[in-house]
Design a protein around this motif. Structure first.
Motif, PDB file in Angstrom:
ATOM      1  N   ASP E  73     -62.211 -29.343   3.530  1.00 29.49           N
ATOM      2  CA  ASP E  73     -60.312 -29.690   3.906  1.00 29.49           C
ATOM      3  C   ASP E  73     -60.766 -28.494   4.789  1.00 29.49           C
ATOM      4  OD1 ASP E  73     -58.002 -28.746   4.490  1.00 29.49           O
ATOM      5  OD2 ASP E  73     -56.717 -29.522   2.651  1.00 29.49           O
ATOM      6  N   ARG E 107     -52.038 -25.222   1.980  1.00 25.79           N
ATOM      7  CA  ARG E 107     -53.053 -26.200   1.203  1.00 25.79           C
ATOM      8  C   ARG E 107     -54.020 -25.742   0.548  1.00 25.79           C
ATOM      9  NH1 ARG E 107     -53.057 -30.930   5.170  1.00 25.79           N
ATOM     10  NH2 ARG E 107     -54.967 -31.106   4.449  1.00 25.79           N
ATOM     11  N   GLN E 111     -54.356 -27.919  -3.074  1.00 22.16           N
ATOM     12  CA  GLN E 111     -55.923 -28.521  -3.237  1.00 22.16           C
ATOM     13  C   GLN E 111     -57.002 -27.697  -4.794  1.00 22.16           C
ATOM     14  OE1 GLN E 111     -57.198 -31.459  -1.962  1.00 22.16           O
ATOM     15  NE2 GLN E 111     -57.061 -30.981  -0.108  1.00 22.16           N
ATOM     16  N   ARG E 114     -54.863 -29.317  -7.855  1.00 22.14           N
ATOM     17  CA  ARG E 114     -55.613 -30.374  -7.584  1.00 22.14           C
ATOM     18  C   ARG E 114     -56.517 -30.929  -8.125  1.00 22.14           C
ATOM     19  NH1 ARG E 114     -52.932 -32.975  -2.127  1.00 22.14           N
ATOM     20  NH2 ARG E 114     -51.180 -32.994  -2.714  1.00 22.14           N
ATOM     21  N   TYR E 115     -57.915 -30.483  -8.214  1.00 24.38           N
ATOM     22  CA  TYR E 115     -59.142 -29.974  -8.553  1.00 24.38           C
ATOM     23  C   TYR E 115     -59.313 -29.256  -9.979  1.00 24.38           C
ATOM     24  CZ  TYR E 115     -61.758 -31.566  -3.903  1.00 24.38           C
ATOM     25  OH  TYR E 115     -61.770 -32.677  -3.221  1.00 24.38           O
TER      26      TYR E 115
END
Lengths: 226, 226, 226, 226, 226, 226, 226, 226
Positions: E73, E107, E111, E114-115
């Motif tokens: 990203d 962001r 992220q 999520r990870y």
């Protein structure tokens, strides 16, 4: 540990000879007993003026017990002994207090300059919010060999005065003001950043240091010197 | 994650209706691509002025690609579209720059006030180290409904001006100066502690904010209002 | 907005007459074009010395294009025009650089004092980590009417020197050092808190201000003055 | 040194004529005797309102001894003389206190605006932790020509209000809060960085300054002005 | 000194087992060669997700050379390997970015959550200058088990959101803004002083830390737990 | 002004004799030409080790031109001449780097201790987030006469180690971390406030100072001393 | 101005319904009379727990006069009414006090969590200077759904604990320590820079905020939620 | 919550065995009752010296009630029990107090070193404003294995001493001074930036920490060690 004066102090009695100006006794952080012992030791040394600075009432009482005829400026928290300042020599020191609340610091500066041998005049309440108050003293300001400015809040008086005179300006920021004055930080920074050159800054509320520096700047010249 | 404009911005197109002043686009921290997408979306909305502030050259290029006739003030890092300011209404805004180095911020304030609908005049290099420079503009200053002062270093100009006029003073500290100016902290604190009341302080180098505030203060009154 | 010099500057050409010292041109934050325009306007005024301070190479090039014989001290970022300092008068200024890294600031102070009409000597690398280096210059120090101390890190040299001489000390903290030196904050605070009185502090890295103040302190006395 | 009023103060009695607003007497740092002497001197000048700010109980007692019918707002530490505010003119000033603890500052602002000739309304306990409390006053807020926001802690109320109204917002950070509020530094910085433009910041806890600025912003327009 | 990976790093490969969350690799201050060596060592450990944070382009290139299928990203400066996040479990994480400039930090938080195994949604440009933008997302906010707020400038969004939802708010101040934002200090202090309780503050620009904390707060409960 | 070495430096060649440790050459703020001149002058003095610290590549090149066999630790920005450290004497110095990013500072400390005559061992990546990494080195730590801890971020490693060993801990905060690490201020304050006594703090990133202090603490005792 | 409760407060009685947690009454900055009026108004609302925080003895007396059976924790300066906490639900909150001096803050956190409906355990004097004291509580720590750490000085306990458990850590810096602890700034910065992720920081000495946040994190899940 | 000692403290009685130095009891922030309970518990442990630091009169009274023969140094706010220090071993500790006001801190350091088993000598009033006062003690200073320097204001004594001796210098900044001393920040920064290497800094006013560190540095070497 040892007792007596030598257990807590080591007077620099040679400073007047070495530097031309005597050592002062900074009372804050000393006990009244310690200050009294120093005053007692100095009684035998009337040849040089001694200033006691930042003297709280308990310090003053202890000093006056040892040196009853010492001069005591209660507003400035200052005592001087012997009580009569020397005959003035050198150039004129003019001290400005931006507001009434700056007066204790301005008085400390004025008295210090006088006891170190200078003629000194004090003018009060000449903040830049009313420029006419400063401008009304231009004649006096231009006769000074050095101008001391005591100001809190925005410290702007130092810049304005420095732009008006040829003499150096000793700026002493005061802790007057609240909030973002941060105990004198605001005028300290403003004075360090004065847009007119010729501004010498000393510590916040340090009227003694300002008066001492002014006395040095306005010192008489040796014979034959320009 | 979503793509397109809505993935990084949510334009407040109703702000002009709601508050009377349109939203500006703050370019710093946005990519040129993001700024271009915003510019493109605004093309269909010529009814309200849009200001792009803090535009680096890459931002400006991206905007001009989308809105080729936008006005670009390179000194101020400002773009405006549509390019012609509205007809002025309300009171006069006078902007003072203490020194030449304060000019970019002062220009940003001047242009912002104009694009938000005020008449605005800019006067440069009127620092307090030479008081006659300020005093020479007294007539203009007294015609202003609000005065914006952009100054770094000691920020003293704000206090001096506030002591001279009845109108409110919007003070914008600049990061001009070095060392103990600490990136504008010195004039910021001085202005917050201005010894004359009537000083409204905005963020360091925030010419846009100063111009916006000035435009609001000098806004025309509704009919029948005093 | 207006064009030409008056659109960004308003030279205080009367300052030398009013204050005895000419205005300097502070280059930082000005464009080379602006500095060139000022230099061009000054060409017709060779009666007073003009100093250009904080001149980056692009500024210097622009100035030398207008005033090809200006003196350029690249270490100090200083240009002077006309290039030859006036005949020295008044007392001696001694400038000390605590370390080699303080040299640019110390040179700026030395040159400023010279161009304002004083004799000035510069001594380098006399930090207190080797006291013998300071003590070896006592004779010179005691001949000075004012001593300028440029020091970074702990700023201790100012206190040590002030304890050794009767003359006032102008202390200029430098941004030399790293970490908790915080860009000159450490020596600035140390100098403001010098345990020896007689220390006048100016802004971090402000060699120009230090030299100017020193020149004022060491100014010749009017005839008949003590 | 001289005795009497002129030894410590120099009243700027012409300020009301010059600026349209009278000088206030800032009591902090003055002795009760000094404040009494000022009050006594003002007795002969009932033509302009005088405000005594930051009056501790000893100051208040000294003032009331000289001006027995002065109005005393004990919460705000404010005295006013003559005691009745002038008939209001100009636009409406609305003052918001984010929490109960901000009330002394908010009252100082409200009273100052009233004594300087504006209609002023005070709304309390409208912090953003319960947005409905702010939103419930939207009608009043939109009738204001200027809104004063007194808030400590996060200072967020200023941003929220500025996003809702077209009028300028005068933000006065308070020293309410503890720990990392750092005596009002947190709301001060937040207000200077308000994400909505139109926020004019004054010093921490400076209710007087906020009220004065609001009175200037909401001043009546001269006849014929827009 | 020893060579190879053990000469500069000592991977805590047991952290996922010990704490439930794997160690991340903080790239700033490491050379690309060091980061490459770590990436190479991790290739044999696909059982746990590894995040590389604050990866400059040179770091990213070195990592992708070793782990070509890693997810990168670029906005967030984040790489993840293996590239596919685990199946989400536990409660919903909602991440708000006050402005477009806060997006890289937001962001990174999204992220990271999520990870580490959570469902996460990102909403952009919902600053309090337009309250309707926040209020328009109330339904989503009230479905979150934890809300992350990334905001610079006044940081007011954290307080407003915390006043609206029962879930804890993780506030990450960003270095967005200029002047008196002081690199994120302004929103940091505002968030620490949020007038609504329930705000958990992490370091300036620390999107990784915010996402990690959010993942822990929203972690699935063990069977049988309330 | 004078030319040559004496125009910018005054080497304290007697320091090794006077203090037992030679003077180091701090390159930051010196030009490569100045450093080269110093290196050239030292060539004739191989009796004492000279360290060049904070050497940028241009400095290193200039030094190696004069002293081609000098040892150059590029990570640490350190050069030593003569290149071989003296035979170790005194107690063991153990240097810990909390993370890989702290390695340059830790290496500077390790090398300095070695060139000043001590045996020194370096252990990397032992941050307190994984306590087992510290505890795994307890035997080595307890053999040390002094432990140097280089850590950024929270600086917690210094407190943890000081609680585990009887030897003094020299703590060197690093500028590793972002946001509210404020360039090393966070670990600096943490180390000054270490809850375990026995922590000696040096300046941020000052690996040289840490290594020097450690060498002094672990110095061999004179014969007959306890 | 209006009289009575509505003249200084506007209770947010709907907060428990809206957010799930009732509003607390922050006593600092309120007069005892104001606090008494609030207590009196709450007497009719025994359905939700009300906490009075930062209650000085005069506040406590005024509250107990209105609500005689309120629970008063004098160490924590906290009063709760009704006096019995609700039946605990959700996960376990474990509160650690690094030293005895941190106990008032730790107790405030513990009691707040209990009155907001959680089971909470308090462990004292577990500073990292004796790691065995922390490690001896690992079993308890690993049963917690959230751990609160109250620590002054170096704040290192937060990092150490976060490295040992999977649950989030709420870190509350205290103003314990002297000198360079700067009233809690040192542990605040250390905690914000914790080298282990998973640390949520609240304001200095804000035990109430820590307990509230912990109660939210450990809240029971809705039926059917994972 | 539990009652008795274990409800507020967890004595680390094994520290003397583990680290070689016993735990001290820091009284600030503890109630006299808590301190009394600790003193009572220690009565049964006369094998190790316990120091009570920062003891206010109420603490001292409570301790002396439990341990009537404890030694009480009122200047230093320190109590020791058992009252007789151990027989000195290891190297000599020399403690310097720059001024009389630094004496309480210097005495705390001296006594701490003695009770931890070192010979310690105290020299007072040796500030750098009179260099001869320092230089007059060179013989003593060069016999020390470690020198402790307690100094406020500019903290310059640490640098001067470090330049004169081979032994390490433990520098303890004091809060002596006013204004821009900022409670000890000025000497703290100066000492961290000492231009002579070999200065180990501890917290402001932390005489205990300085004495402890000095005792560790001057500890006797194990037999056979160099």
């Amino acid at each position: 540990m040892p007792d007596g004066l030598e257990s807590f102090a080591n007077l620099d009695l040679g400073r007047a000879a070495r530097r031309g100006y005597p050592e002062a006794v900074y009372c804050e952080g000393k006990t009244p007993e310690q200050v009294a012992a120093i005053a007692s030791a100095l009684r035998a040394r009337p040849d040089a003026v001694t200033l006691f600075t930042r003297a709280a009432p308990a310090h003053a009482k202890a000093i006056l017990n040892e040196l009853p005829d010492a001069h005591h400026d209660t507003d400035a928290g200052l005592l001087a002994w012997p009580p009569v300042p020397p005959e003035p020599a050198g150039g004129l020191v003019v001290v400005l207090a931006a507001g009434t609340s700056d007066l204790p610091v301005a008085r400390e500066a004025t008295q210090t300059a006088r006891y170190l041998g200078r003629a000194a005049e004090l003018v009060v309440d000449v903040g830049v919010a009313g420029l006419h108050r400063v401008l009304g003293h231009l004649d006096l300001l231009r006769r000074a060999r050095v101008v001391v400015v005591a100001a809190g809040m925005d410290g702007a008086l130092a810049s304005v005065v420095a732009g008006l005179v040829a003499a150096p300006v000793v700026a002493v920021p005061t802790s007057v003001g609240y909030g973002a004055a941060f105990g004198g930080l605001a005028p300290l920074l403003a004075m360090l950043n004065a847009c007119a050159p010729g501004v010498a800054v000393v510590n916040i509320d340090n009227g003694y240091g300002a008066g001492h520096l002014a006395a040095q700047i306005a010192a008489p010249r040796p014979a034959g010197d320009t």
